[in-house]
Design an enzyme around this catalytic site. Structure first.
Site, short mmCIF file in Angstrom:
data_model
loop_
_atom_site.label_atom_id
_atom_site.label_comp_id
_atom_site.label_asym_id
_atom_site.label_seq_id
_atom_site.Cartn_x
_atom_site.Cartn_y
_atom_site.Cartn_z
N HIS A 105 1.94 -21.18 48.15
CA HIS A 105 0.71 -21.76 48.72
C HIS A 105 0.52 -21.14 50.11
O HIS A 105 0.48 -19.92 50.24
CB HIS A 105 0.88 -23.29 48.71
CG HIS A 105 -0.34 -24.09 49.04
ND1 HIS A 105 -1.61 -23.58 49.11
CD2 HIS A 105 -0.48 -25.43 49.34
CE1 HIS A 105 -2.47 -24.53 49.41
NE2 HIS A 105 -1.82 -25.67 49.57
N HIS A 118 -4.19 -16.04 42.04
CA HIS A 118 -4.67 -17.37 42.40
C HIS A 118 -4.72 -18.22 41.15
O HIS A 118 -5.05 -17.72 40.08
CB HIS A 118 -6.07 -17.29 43.04
CG HIS A 118 -6.43 -18.52 43.78
ND1 HIS A 118 -7.00 -19.62 43.17
CD2 HIS A 118 -6.26 -18.84 45.08
CE1 HIS A 118 -7.18 -20.56 44.07
NE2 HIS A 118 -6.74 -20.12 45.24
N ASP A 162 -4.76 -14.91 51.80
CA ASP A 162 -3.59 -14.66 52.65
C ASP A 162 -3.33 -13.17 52.86
O ASP A 162 -2.68 -12.80 53.84
CB ASP A 162 -2.34 -15.31 52.05
CG ASP A 162 -2.50 -16.82 52.00
OD1 ASP A 162 -2.91 -17.39 53.02
OD2 ASP A 162 -2.25 -17.41 50.93
N1 COA Z 1 2.72 -10.93 41.84
C1 COA Z 1 3.20 -10.54 40.64
N2 COA Z 1 2.82 -11.11 39.49
C2 COA Z 1 1.93 -12.11 39.55
C3 COA Z 1 1.37 -12.54 40.75
C4 COA Z 1 1.81 -11.90 41.93
N3 COA Z 1 1.34 -12.29 43.12
N4 COA Z 1 0.50 -13.53 40.51
C5 COA Z 1 0.50 -13.75 39.18
N5 COA Z 1 1.36 -12.89 38.61
C6 COA Z 1 1.68 -12.80 37.19
C7 COA Z 1 2.45 -14.02 36.77
O1 COA Z 1 3.84 -13.86 37.00
C8 COA Z 1 2.11 -14.10 35.31
O2 COA Z 1 2.89 -13.16 34.62
P1 COA Z 1 3.43 -13.50 33.13
O3 COA Z 1 2.19 -13.72 32.30
O4 COA Z 1 4.20 -12.28 32.77
O5 COA Z 1 4.27 -14.73 33.26
C9 COA Z 1 0.68 -13.64 35.27
O6 COA Z 1 0.48 -12.86 36.45
C10 COA Z 1 -0.35 -14.72 35.24
O7 COA Z 1 -0.10 -15.62 36.27
P2 COA Z 1 -1.07 -16.84 36.49
O8 COA Z 1 -0.97 -17.80 35.36
O9 COA Z 1 -2.42 -16.29 36.79
O10 COA Z 1 -0.48 -17.46 37.81
P3 COA Z 1 -0.52 -18.96 38.28
O11 COA Z 1 -1.89 -19.50 38.22
O12 COA Z 1 0.54 -19.76 37.64
O13 COA Z 1 -0.06 -18.75 39.80
C11 COA Z 1 -0.09 -18.15 42.01
C12 COA Z 1 -0.95 -18.55 40.83
C13 COA Z 1 -0.96 -18.15 43.27
C14 COA Z 1 1.04 -19.19 42.22
C15 COA Z 1 0.51 -16.74 41.76
O14 COA Z 1 -0.54 -15.82 41.61
C16 COA Z 1 1.44 -16.31 42.87
O15 COA Z 1 2.61 -16.72 42.88
N6 COA Z 1 0.95 -15.51 43.85
C17 COA Z 1 1.76 -15.12 44.97
C18 COA Z 1 1.80 -16.20 46.04
C19 COA Z 1 0.52 -16.32 46.79
O16 COA Z 1 -0.06 -15.34 47.24
N7 COA Z 1 0.09 -17.57 46.99
C20 COA Z 1 -1.13 -17.87 47.70
C21 COA Z 1 -2.16 -18.38 46.75
S1 COA Z 1 -3.71 -18.59 47.55
#
Ligand code: COA
Length: 383
Positions: A230, A269, A320
Protein backbone atom coordinates in the site's frame (compact mmCIF):
# COMPACT_ATOMS: atom_id res chain seq x y z
CA UNK A 1 -25.02 -21.19 5.85
CA UNK A 2 -24.79 -25.01 5.84
CA UNK A 3 -21.44 -26.82 5.70
CA UNK A 4 -22.13 -28.20 2.23
CA UNK A 5 -23.23 -24.99 0.58
CA UNK A 6 -19.84 -24.36 -1.07
CA UNK A 7 -19.93 -20.57 -0.70
CA UNK A 8 -17.90 -18.27 -2.90
CA UNK A 9 -14.90 -16.97 -0.95
CA UNK A 10 -13.47 -13.66 -2.24
CA UNK A 11 -9.90 -13.72 -0.91
CA UNK A 12 -8.61 -10.19 -0.35
CA UNK A 13 -12.24 -9.08 -0.82
CA UNK A 14 -11.33 -9.01 -4.53
CA UNK A 15 -14.15 -7.27 -6.40
CA UNK A 16 -16.44 -7.03 -3.36
CA UNK A 17 -18.53 -3.85 -3.07
CA UNK A 18 -18.63 -3.31 0.69
CA UNK A 19 -20.74 -0.12 0.95
CA UNK A 20 -21.81 3.08 -0.78
CA UNK A 21 -19.59 6.16 -0.72
CA UNK A 22 -20.03 9.68 -2.05
CA UNK A 23 -16.44 10.73 -1.33
CA UNK A 24 -14.68 9.54 -4.49
CA UNK A 25 -15.17 7.31 -7.50
CA UNK A 26 -12.47 5.16 -9.11
CA UNK A 27 -13.30 4.24 -12.72
CA UNK A 28 -10.81 1.63 -13.94
CA UNK A 29 -12.54 1.29 -17.31
CA UNK A 30 -11.55 4.89 -18.18
CA UNK A 31 -8.51 5.16 -15.87
CA UNK A 32 -10.20 8.04 -14.09
CA UNK A 33 -10.89 9.25 -10.58
CA UNK A 34 -13.23 11.90 -9.20
CA UNK A 35 -13.39 13.47 -5.75
CA UNK A 36 -17.02 14.43 -5.01
CA UNK A 37 -17.63 14.47 -8.77
CA UNK A 38 -14.57 16.51 -9.83
CA UNK A 39 -11.84 14.92 -11.95
CA UNK A 40 -8.65 14.71 -9.92
CA UNK A 41 -6.63 16.20 -12.83
CA UNK A 42 -8.84 19.32 -12.75
CA UNK A 43 -8.43 19.65 -9.00
CA UNK A 44 -4.65 19.31 -9.34
CA UNK A 45 -4.52 22.08 -11.95
CA UNK A 46 -6.92 24.55 -10.38
CA UNK A 47 -7.07 24.03 -6.61
CA UNK A 48 -4.98 24.25 -3.47
CA UNK A 49 -4.66 21.26 -1.15
CA UNK A 50 -6.87 23.11 1.36
CA UNK A 51 -9.64 23.55 -1.24
CA UNK A 52 -9.53 19.81 -1.90
CA UNK A 53 -9.53 19.06 1.82
CA UNK A 54 -12.61 21.30 2.19
CA UNK A 55 -14.27 19.60 -0.79
CA UNK A 56 -13.70 16.10 0.61
CA UNK A 57 -15.20 17.08 3.96
CA UNK A 58 -18.08 19.23 2.75
CA UNK A 59 -18.98 17.83 -0.66
CA UNK A 60 -18.58 21.21 -2.42
CA UNK A 61 -15.66 23.47 -3.30
CA UNK A 62 -15.46 26.53 -1.04
CA UNK A 63 -16.01 30.15 -2.06
CA UNK A 64 -13.38 32.66 -0.91
CA UNK A 65 -15.14 33.44 2.35
CA UNK A 66 -15.54 29.76 3.23
CA UNK A 67 -11.90 29.11 2.33
CA UNK A 68 -10.66 31.99 4.48
CA UNK A 69 -12.67 30.76 7.44
CA UNK A 70 -11.46 27.17 6.94
CA UNK A 71 -7.82 28.30 6.71
CA UNK A 72 -8.12 30.59 9.72
CA UNK A 73 -9.49 27.74 11.78
CA UNK A 74 -7.00 25.15 10.49
CA UNK A 75 -3.98 27.37 10.99
CA UNK A 76 -5.05 28.23 14.56
CA UNK A 77 -4.20 24.60 15.44
CA UNK A 78 -0.54 25.08 14.41
CA UNK A 79 0.86 25.36 17.92
CA UNK A 80 3.90 23.46 19.06
CA UNK A 81 2.83 21.04 21.80
CA UNK A 82 5.63 20.57 24.39
CA UNK A 83 4.25 17.10 25.23
CA UNK A 84 4.44 16.03 21.57
CA UNK A 85 7.95 17.47 21.23
CA UNK A 86 9.27 15.55 24.24
CA UNK A 87 7.42 12.39 23.14
CA UNK A 88 9.04 12.50 19.70
CA UNK A 89 12.47 13.16 21.15
CA UNK A 90 12.01 10.17 23.49
CA UNK A 91 11.49 7.73 20.58
CA UNK A 92 14.43 5.74 19.14
CA UNK A 93 16.19 7.80 16.47
CA UNK A 94 16.34 4.71 14.22
CA UNK A 95 12.68 3.69 14.47
CA UNK A 96 10.54 3.83 11.35
CA UNK A 97 9.05 7.33 10.84
CA UNK A 98 5.61 5.77 10.28
CA UNK A 99 5.79 4.47 13.87
CA UNK A 100 6.35 8.06 15.00
CA UNK A 101 3.29 9.22 13.02
CA UNK A 102 1.15 6.44 14.51
CA UNK A 103 2.40 7.23 18.02
CA UNK A 104 1.75 10.96 17.53
CA UNK A 105 -1.88 10.24 16.62
CA UNK A 106 -2.32 7.95 19.64
CA UNK A 107 -0.82 10.64 21.86
CA UNK A 108 -3.24 13.24 20.47
CA UNK A 109 -6.12 10.88 21.29
CA UNK A 110 -5.06 10.64 24.93
CA UNK A 111 -5.30 14.43 25.21
CA UNK A 112 -8.80 14.76 23.78
CA UNK A 113 -11.48 14.29 26.46
CA UNK A 114 -14.13 14.32 23.72
CA UNK A 115 -12.46 11.61 21.68
CA UNK A 116 -15.52 9.35 21.69
CA UNK A 117 -17.80 12.04 20.23
CA UNK A 118 -18.97 10.58 16.94
CA UNK A 119 -20.21 13.64 15.09
CA UNK A 120 -19.02 15.59 12.11
CA UNK A 121 -18.06 18.73 14.07
CA UNK A 122 -15.79 16.78 16.36
CA UNK A 123 -14.22 14.78 13.55
CA UNK A 124 -13.66 18.04 11.65
CA UNK A 125 -11.95 19.48 14.73
CA UNK A 126 -9.73 16.37 14.92
CA UNK A 127 -9.01 16.59 11.19
CA UNK A 128 -7.85 20.22 11.50
CA UNK A 129 -5.72 19.28 14.48
CA UNK A 130 -4.14 16.33 12.64
CA UNK A 131 -3.47 18.48 9.60
CA UNK A 132 -1.71 21.01 11.84
CA UNK A 133 0.14 18.64 14.18
CA UNK A 134 1.25 15.79 11.89
CA UNK A 135 3.39 17.96 9.58
CA UNK A 136 5.02 19.38 12.72
CA UNK A 137 5.58 15.90 14.13
CA UNK A 138 7.11 14.75 10.84
CA UNK A 139 9.32 17.83 10.48
CA UNK A 140 10.52 17.53 14.08
CA UNK A 141 11.29 13.86 13.54
CA UNK A 142 13.34 14.56 10.40
CA UNK A 143 15.25 17.40 12.00
CA UNK A 144 16.02 15.63 15.30
CA UNK A 145 17.55 12.75 13.30
CA UNK A 146 19.68 15.34 11.47
CA UNK A 147 20.66 17.08 14.73
CA UNK A 148 18.78 20.23 13.75
CA UNK A 149 16.45 22.50 15.75
CA UNK A 150 12.72 22.79 15.17
CA UNK A 151 11.50 25.33 12.62
CA UNK A 152 8.31 26.90 14.02
CA UNK A 153 5.11 26.66 11.96
CA UNK A 154 3.95 29.78 10.13
CA UNK A 155 0.26 30.59 10.10
CA UNK A 156 0.66 32.75 6.99
CA UNK A 157 1.60 29.77 4.84
CA UNK A 158 -0.51 27.11 3.16
CA UNK A 159 -0.18 23.45 4.23
CA UNK A 160 2.37 22.54 1.53
CA UNK A 161 4.63 25.56 1.96
CA UNK A 162 4.44 25.39 5.76
CA UNK A 163 5.44 21.72 5.72
CA UNK A 164 8.40 22.33 3.40
CA UNK A 165 9.49 25.27 5.53
CA UNK A 166 9.34 23.25 8.78
CA UNK A 167 11.37 20.43 7.20
CA UNK A 168 13.92 22.37 5.11
CA UNK A 169 13.92 25.86 6.65
CA UNK A 170 13.50 29.12 4.81
CA UNK A 171 16.90 29.74 3.20
CA UNK A 172 16.82 30.69 -0.49
CA UNK A 173 17.85 27.14 -1.53
CA UNK A 174 15.01 25.51 0.46
CA UNK A 175 12.13 24.14 -1.64
CA UNK A 176 9.89 26.22 0.64
CA UNK A 177 11.43 29.31 -1.01
CA UNK A 178 10.67 28.09 -4.54
CA UNK A 179 6.99 28.55 -5.50
CA UNK A 180 7.28 25.97 -8.30
CA UNK A 181 8.58 23.34 -5.88
CA UNK A 182 5.83 24.21 -3.40
CA UNK A 183 3.20 23.83 -6.13
CA UNK A 184 4.52 20.48 -7.41
CA UNK A 185 4.64 19.21 -3.84
CA UNK A 186 1.10 20.47 -3.23
CA UNK A 187 -0.09 18.60 -6.34
CA UNK A 188 1.28 15.35 -4.89
CA UNK A 189 -0.72 15.97 -1.70
CA UNK A 190 -3.90 16.46 -3.76
CA UNK A 191 -3.25 13.21 -5.65
CA UNK A 192 -2.61 11.31 -2.42
CA UNK A 193 -5.61 12.82 -0.57
CA UNK A 194 -8.26 10.20 -1.35
CA UNK A 195 -8.86 6.93 -3.20
CA UNK A 196 -12.14 5.26 -2.15
CA UNK A 197 -12.05 1.90 -0.29
CA UNK A 198 -8.28 1.28 -0.33
CA UNK A 199 -6.81 -0.83 2.50
CA UNK A 200 -6.08 2.01 4.96
CA UNK A 201 -9.41 3.76 4.40
CA UNK A 202 -11.21 0.47 4.81
CA UNK A 203 -9.25 -0.12 8.03
CA UNK A 204 -10.38 3.29 9.30
CA UNK A 205 -13.96 2.43 8.38
CA UNK A 206 -13.79 -0.99 10.09
CA UNK A 207 -12.55 0.62 13.30
CA UNK A 208 -15.15 3.39 13.05
CA UNK A 209 -17.88 0.81 12.50
CA UNK A 210 -17.31 -0.52 16.03
CA UNK A 211 -18.04 3.03 17.28
CA UNK A 212 -14.44 3.38 18.34
CA UNK A 213 -12.88 6.85 18.25
CA UNK A 214 -11.37 8.78 15.34
CA UNK A 215 -7.78 8.62 16.69
CA UNK A 216 -7.97 4.82 16.86
CA UNK A 217 -9.33 4.76 13.30
CA UNK A 218 -6.51 6.99 12.01
CA UNK A 219 -3.74 5.15 13.86
CA UNK A 220 -5.07 1.84 12.48
CA UNK A 221 -5.14 3.38 9.01
CA UNK A 222 -1.52 4.50 9.40
CA UNK A 223 -0.59 0.91 10.29
CA UNK A 224 -2.26 -0.34 7.09
CA UNK A 225 -0.68 2.39 4.97
CA UNK A 226 2.82 1.53 6.21
CA UNK A 227 2.86 -1.78 4.30
CA UNK A 228 4.80 -1.86 1.00
CA UNK A 229 1.78 -3.25 -0.89
CA UNK A 230 0.00 0.00 0.00
CA UNK A 231 1.54 3.38 0.94
CA UNK A 232 4.96 2.00 1.84
CA UNK A 233 5.54 1.41 -1.88
CA UNK A 234 6.69 5.01 -2.47
CA UNK A 235 9.71 4.43 -0.22
CA UNK A 236 10.50 1.08 -1.82
CA UNK A 237 10.38 2.66 -5.29
CA UNK A 238 13.21 4.99 -4.33
CA UNK A 239 15.18 2.30 -2.51
CA UNK A 240 14.97 0.28 -5.74
CA UNK A 241 16.09 3.19 -7.92
CA UNK A 242 19.01 3.89 -5.58
CA UNK A 243 19.95 0.21 -5.57
CA UNK A 244 19.83 -0.03 -9.38
CA UNK A 245 21.77 3.25 -9.44
CA UNK A 246 22.46 3.36 -13.20
CA UNK A 247 19.53 3.63 -15.68
CA UNK A 248 21.49 1.37 -18.06
CA UNK A 249 21.08 -1.44 -15.52
CA UNK A 250 17.32 -0.91 -15.05
CA UNK A 251 16.07 -3.36 -17.68
CA UNK A 252 18.28 -6.20 -16.46
CA UNK A 253 17.23 -5.50 -12.90
CA UNK A 254 13.53 -5.62 -13.82
CA UNK A 255 13.93 -8.86 -15.76
CA UNK A 256 15.97 -10.57 -13.05
CA UNK A 257 13.49 -9.51 -10.37
CA UNK A 258 10.58 -10.85 -12.42
CA UNK A 259 12.51 -14.09 -13.15
CA UNK A 260 12.82 -14.49 -9.37
CA UNK A 261 9.04 -13.98 -9.08
CA UNK A 262 9.55 -10.94 -6.87
CA UNK A 263 7.27 -7.89 -6.87
CA UNK A 264 8.47 -4.56 -8.22
CA UNK A 265 7.13 -1.77 -6.06
CA UNK A 266 5.33 1.12 -7.71
CA UNK A 267 3.67 -1.10 -10.33
CA UNK A 268 0.24 -2.67 -10.46
CA UNK A 269 -2.99 -1.87 -8.70
CA UNK A 270 -5.90 -3.84 -7.29
CA UNK A 271 -8.48 -1.74 -9.16
CA UNK A 272 -6.73 -0.14 -12.15
CA UNK A 273 -5.42 -2.75 -14.55
CA UNK A 274 -4.61 -0.42 -17.48
CA UNK A 275 -2.93 2.47 -15.71
CA UNK A 276 -3.46 4.61 -12.64
CA UNK A 277 -5.50 7.80 -13.20
CA UNK A 278 -3.15 9.81 -10.98
CA UNK A 279 0.10 8.92 -12.72
CA UNK A 280 0.03 11.46 -15.62
CA UNK A 281 -0.33 14.43 -13.24
CA UNK A 282 2.30 13.14 -10.83
CA UNK A 283 4.66 12.27 -13.67
CA UNK A 284 4.35 15.84 -14.98
CA UNK A 285 5.37 17.22 -11.58
CA UNK A 286 8.19 14.70 -11.26
CA UNK A 287 9.60 15.71 -14.67
CA UNK A 288 9.31 19.40 -13.75
CA UNK A 289 11.14 18.78 -10.47
CA UNK A 290 13.82 16.81 -12.33
CA UNK A 291 14.34 19.75 -14.72
CA UNK A 292 14.87 22.15 -11.85
CA UNK A 293 16.93 19.82 -9.64
CA UNK A 294 19.31 18.08 -12.03
CA UNK A 295 17.30 14.86 -11.95
CA UNK A 296 17.74 13.57 -15.54
CA UNK A 297 19.17 10.33 -14.16
CA UNK A 298 15.99 9.56 -12.23
CA UNK A 299 13.82 10.36 -15.24
CA UNK A 300 15.90 7.93 -17.32
CA UNK A 301 15.58 5.32 -14.56
CA UNK A 302 11.80 5.87 -14.44
CA UNK A 303 11.43 5.49 -18.20
CA UNK A 304 13.67 2.41 -18.44
CA UNK A 305 11.95 0.60 -15.59
CA UNK A 306 8.44 1.44 -16.85
CA UNK A 307 9.28 0.35 -20.41
CA UNK A 308 10.87 -2.92 -19.25
CA UNK A 309 7.93 -3.71 -16.99
CA UNK A 310 5.41 -2.91 -19.72
CA UNK A 311 7.19 -5.03 -22.35
CA UNK A 312 7.50 -8.01 -20.07
CA UNK A 313 4.21 -7.93 -18.11
CA UNK A 314 1.98 -5.09 -19.35
CA UNK A 315 1.74 -3.94 -15.73
CA UNK A 316 1.65 -0.14 -15.46
CA UNK A 317 3.10 2.24 -12.83
CA UNK A 318 0.91 3.39 -9.96
CA UNK A 319 1.05 6.80 -8.22
CA UNK A 320 3.95 5.75 -5.99
CA UNK A 321 6.28 5.27 -8.95
CA UNK A 322 6.58 8.96 -9.92
CA UNK A 323 5.91 10.21 -6.35
CA UNK A 324 8.95 8.40 -4.90
CA UNK A 325 11.61 10.11 -7.04
CA UNK A 326 9.67 13.42 -6.89
CA UNK A 327 9.97 13.44 -3.09
CA UNK A 328 13.64 12.46 -3.39
CA UNK A 329 14.29 15.44 -5.66
CA UNK A 330 12.63 17.75 -3.14
CA UNK A 331 15.16 16.45 -0.59
CA UNK A 332 13.00 14.36 1.75
CA UNK A 333 14.75 11.40 3.41
CA UNK A 334 13.44 8.22 1.74
CA UNK A 335 11.84 6.70 4.84
CA UNK A 336 9.72 9.84 5.27
CA UNK A 337 7.90 9.41 1.95
CA UNK A 338 5.04 7.38 3.46
CA UNK A 339 4.51 9.88 6.32
CA UNK A 340 3.92 12.49 3.58
CA UNK A 341 1.22 10.18 2.22
CA UNK A 342 -0.31 10.05 5.73
CA UNK A 343 -0.57 13.85 5.92
CA UNK A 344 -2.37 14.02 2.56
CA UNK A 345 -4.62 11.01 3.23
CA UNK A 346 -5.89 12.43 6.56
CA UNK A 347 -8.29 14.32 4.25
CA UNK A 348 -9.79 11.16 2.75
CA UNK A 349 -9.69 9.11 5.94
CA UNK A 350 -11.59 11.72 7.97
CA UNK A 351 -14.18 12.18 5.19
CA UNK A 352 -14.77 8.41 5.19
CA UNK A 353 -14.91 8.26 9.00
CA UNK A 354 -17.72 10.86 8.96
CA UNK A 355 -19.53 8.91 6.24
CA UNK A 356 -19.18 5.67 8.20
CA UNK A 357 -20.42 7.24 11.46
CA UNK A 358 -23.39 8.83 9.75
CA UNK A 359 -24.65 5.62 8.20
CA UNK A 360 -23.05 2.93 10.28
CA UNK A 361 -23.30 -0.82 10.12
CA UNK A 362 -20.74 -2.92 11.99
CA UNK A 363 -18.29 -4.34 9.43
CA UNK A 364 -17.99 -8.02 10.18
CA UNK A 365 -17.60 -10.43 7.25
CA UNK A 366 -17.86 -14.21 7.44
CA UNK A 367 -15.15 -16.77 6.81
CA UNK A 368 -15.29 -20.28 5.39
CA UNK A 369 -13.73 -22.63 7.96
CA UNK A 370 -10.92 -24.82 6.58
CA UNK A 371 -9.49 -26.36 9.79
CA UNK A 372 -9.95 -29.85 11.31
CA UNK A 373 -13.40 -31.34 11.92
CA UNK A 374 -14.77 -30.96 15.44
CA UNK A 375 -12.97 -33.39 17.80
CA UNK A 376 -12.63 -34.25 21.47
CA UNK A 377 -9.88 -32.94 23.71
CA UNK A 378 -7.56 -35.77 24.80
CA UNK A 379 -6.21 -35.02 28.30
CA UNK A 380 -2.48 -34.21 28.50
CA UNK A 381 -1.46 -37.53 30.14
CA UNK A 382 -3.06 -39.51 27.26
CA UNK A 383 -1.51 -37.58 24.33
N1 COA B 1 5.52 -6.68 -9.69
C1 COA B 1 5.54 -7.93 -10.19
N2 COA B 1 4.43 -8.63 -10.44
C2 COA B 1 3.25 -8.06 -10.17
C3 COA B 1 3.15 -6.76 -9.67
C4 COA B 1 4.35 -6.07 -9.42
N3 COA B 1 4.33 -4.83 -8.91
N4 COA B 1 1.85 -6.44 -9.50
C5 COA B 1 1.13 -7.52 -9.88
N5 COA B 1 1.98 -8.48 -10.28
C6 COA B 1 1.60 -9.81 -10.74
C7 COA B 1 1.05 -10.61 -9.59
O1 COA B 1 2.10 -11.25 -8.87
C8 COA B 1 0.16 -11.59 -10.31
O2 COA B 1 0.96 -12.61 -10.85
P1 COA B 1 0.41 -14.12 -10.92
O3 COA B 1 -0.84 -14.05 -11.76
O4 COA B 1 1.53 -14.87 -11.55
O5 COA B 1 0.13 -14.52 -9.51
C9 COA B 1 -0.39 -10.76 -11.44
O6 COA B 1 0.53 -9.70 -11.65
C10 COA B 1 -1.75 -10.19 -11.21
O7 COA B 1 -1.75 -9.50 -10.00
P2 COA B 1 -3.06 -8.76 -9.53
O8 COA B 1 -4.14 -9.74 -9.22
O9 COA B 1 -3.37 -7.71 -10.54
O10 COA B 1 -2.56 -8.05 -8.22
P3 COA B 1 -3.39 -7.66 -6.94
O11 COA B 1 -4.60 -6.90 -7.31
O12 COA B 1 -3.57 -8.81 -6.04
O13 COA B 1 -2.31 -6.71 -6.24
C11 COA B 1 -0.96 -4.91 -5.80
C12 COA B 1 -2.25 -5.35 -6.45
C13 COA B 1 -0.93 -3.38 -5.76
C14 COA B 1 -0.89 -5.41 -4.35
C15 COA B 1 0.23 -5.46 -6.62
O14 COA B 1 0.17 -4.95 -7.93
C16 COA B 1 1.56 -5.11 -5.99
O15 COA B 1 2.00 -5.80 -5.05
N6 COA B 1 2.24 -4.03 -6.45
C17 COA B 1 3.48 -3.61 -5.84
C18 COA B 1 3.24 -2.78 -4.60
C19 COA B 1 2.71 -1.42 -4.90
O16 COA B 1 3.24 -0.70 -5.76
N7 COA B 1 1.71 -1.01 -4.13
C20 COA B 1 1.09 0.29 -4.28
C21 COA B 1 -0.28 0.14 -4.84
S1 COA B 1 -1.00 1.70 -5.21
Amino acid sequence: MSENSNPEVRKGLYGVIADYTSVSKVMPETNSLTYRGYAVQDLVEHCSFEEVFYLLWNGELPNQEQMDEFNKKGRSYRKLDPGLISLIHSLPADCHPMDVMRTAVSYMGTKDPEHFTPDKDHITHVGHNLLAQLPMAMAMDIRRRQGKDIVAPDSNKGVAENLLSMVFGNDPDSPASNPEDVRDFEKSLILYAEHSFNASTFTARVITSTRSDVYSAISGAIGALKGPLHGGANEFVMHTMLEVDDPARARDWVNTTLDNKDLIMGFGHRVYKNGDSRVPSMEKSFRALAERHDGARWVAMYEEMAAAMDERTGIKPNLDFPAGPAYYLLGFPVDFFTPLFVIARVAGWTAHIVEQYENNSLIRPLSEYSGPQQREVVPMDQR
